[in-house]
Design a protein around this motif. Structure first.
Motif, PDB file in Angstrom:
ATOM      1  N   GLN A 102      24.906  73.307   4.104  1.00  0.00           N
ATOM      2  CA  GLN A 102      25.382  74.528   4.760  1.00  0.00           C
ATOM      3  C   GLN A 102      26.678  74.282   5.510  1.00  0.00           C
ATOM      4  N   SER A 103      26.822  73.095   6.080  1.00  0.00           N
ATOM      5  CA  SER A 103      28.072  72.751   6.758  1.00  0.00           C
ATOM      6  C   SER A 103      29.244  72.733   5.786  1.00  0.00           C
ATOM      7  N   ARG A 161      30.064  76.358   4.751  1.00  0.00           N
ATOM      8  CA  ARG A 161      30.782  77.092   5.795  1.00  0.00           C
ATOM      9  C   ARG A 161      32.227  76.609   5.924  1.00  0.00           C
ATOM     10  N   THR A 162      32.455  75.336   5.668  1.00  0.00           N
ATOM     11  CA  THR A 162      33.836  74.840   5.647  1.00  0.00           C
ATOM     12  C   THR A 162      34.621  75.474   4.499  1.00  0.00           C
ATOM     13  N   LYS A 196      33.956  78.331   3.155  1.00  0.00           N
ATOM     14  CA  LYS A 196      34.151  79.738   3.523  1.00  0.00           C
ATOM     15  C   LYS A 196      35.392  79.897   4.392  1.00  0.00           C
ATOM     16  N   ALA A 197      35.527  79.018   5.371  1.00  0.00           N
ATOM     17  CA  ALA A 197      36.682  79.096   6.272  1.00  0.00           C
ATOM     18  C   ALA A 197      37.987  78.848   5.524  1.00  0.00           C
ATOM     19  N   GLN A 236      29.486  83.023   0.804  1.00  0.00           N
ATOM     20  CA  GLN A 236      28.680  83.855   1.698  1.00  0.00           C
ATOM     21  C   GLN A 236      27.265  84.018   1.148  1.00  0.00           C
ATOM     22  N   ASP A 238      25.547  80.676   1.658  1.00  0.00           N
ATOM     23  CA  ASP A 238      25.187  80.498   3.075  1.00  0.00           C
ATOM     24  C   ASP A 238      23.922  81.274   3.411  1.00  0.00           C
ATOM     25  N   ASP A 266      20.303  79.719   4.516  1.00  0.00           N
ATOM     26  CA  ASP A 266      19.602  80.175   5.726  1.00  0.00           C
ATOM     27  C   ASP A 266      18.145  80.512   5.412  1.00  0.00           C
TER      28      ASP A 266
END
Length: 296
Positions: free
Chosen positions: A19-20, A23-24, A26-27, A253, A256, A260
């Motif tokens: 997930q980390s 999210r990286t 995604k950014a 997304q 992610d 979750d």
């Protein structure tokens, strides 16, 4: 194999690490979208200047015949096509969408079109659709790399145009939509059609100082057409890259959200297994206590 707290703990740790990474990504995708959109906006002023120059040149009767062609007039010779896709995965249906759009437009043409693919992934999709490729280019990794790509494309296409191998050039790429997401578009950049020429010829000069072409109008026109091609190719590449990152952002997304959900399931299972282990230990203690001899 039954779940244990140790194995579930490792699964939770792996999911958290994944997930980390997601999210990286995604950014990075979100920041890249803005970068390429800004490049397109920055190009607008230069594109406007090029079109103003063209509007002056094509008013000359001597030069007008060099670029006039009706949109409905069939292009003589083979069609040259440039299809923009991606080199990397994790972009959902991005390559499939643009490859299908190009395939529908180019299938069955005679003579067969000369096709260049920008990106390994879309190259494979076009090959699966039965389209033979003339060449391919790597996708630039940043805005600064687009200029080099455009220069290589211009060199390859101009060589075939000069040799008479192709009579027109079409661009196929994905473009961000105002409603969100993206969709495939196509654009003919050569030959320049008569409707486009007439609109430019009717364009009003922004100042009261009327321009004058220095030197021969034909040489100036050819130079401006080359700049027009540069702008068209740069814009198509930048918009394709913005769409690619928008598709990657949407994919990340979804990933992610799925992670979750998976983490929640892992944690519920972990607590249930941990409680079962605690209960089992308590039952063992109680059973052991009850098995002890009692002294009165």
């Amino acid at each position: 194999m039954s779940n244990t707290t140790a194995s579930l703990g490792r699964q939770i740790d792996s999911a958290v690490e994944l997930q980390s990474v997601v999210r990286t990504m995604k950014a990075l995708a979100a920041s890249s979208i803005g970068q390429y959109e800004q490049a397109v906006r920055a190009l607008a002023d230069y594109a406007d200047s090029v079109e103003l120059g063209l509007s002056v040149c094509i008013r000359s009767a001597a030069a007008a015949h060099l670029i006039t062609a009706d949109s409905a007039t069939p292009v003589e010779g083979a069609i040259g096509a440039l299809v923009f896709g991606s080199d990397q995965g994790l972009v959902g249906q991005f390559n499939d969408v643009v490859a299908d759009h190009a395939g529908e437009a180019l299938a069955g043409l005679s003579p067969p079109p000369m096709i260049w693919a920008v990106g390994e992934r879309v190259q494979a999709r076009l090959a699966d659709a039965g389209l033979s490729l003339t060449g391919s280019f790597a996708v630039p990794q940043s805005v600064t790399g687009i200029t080099a790509l455009v220069a290589n494309i211009l060199m390859a296409s101009e060589a075939h145009i000069s040799a008479g191998d192709i009579g027109g050039l079409y661009l196929f790429y994905n473009q961000l939509s105002p409603e969100g997401g993206y969709g495939p578009v196509s654009h003919r950049v050569l030959p320049l059609d008569g409707c486009w020429r007439r609109k430019l010829a009717e364009r009003t000069w922004p100042t009261d100082k009327l321009p004058e072409v220095i030197g021969t109008s034909t040489a100036t026109l050819q130079a401006l057409i080359r700049e027009y091609l540069f702008v068209s190719l740069f814009r198509a590449c930048a918009e394709s890259l913005a769409s690619e990152n928008a598709s990657r952002l949407a994919a990340m997304q979804r990933a992610d959200s799925n992670i979750d959900q998976l983490l929640e399931e892992f944690r519920v299972t972990f607590h249930r297994v941990r409680q079962a282990e605690i209960d089992e230990e308590l039952f063992d203690v109680i059973a052991g206590f009850e098995a002890l001899p009692r002294e009165f």
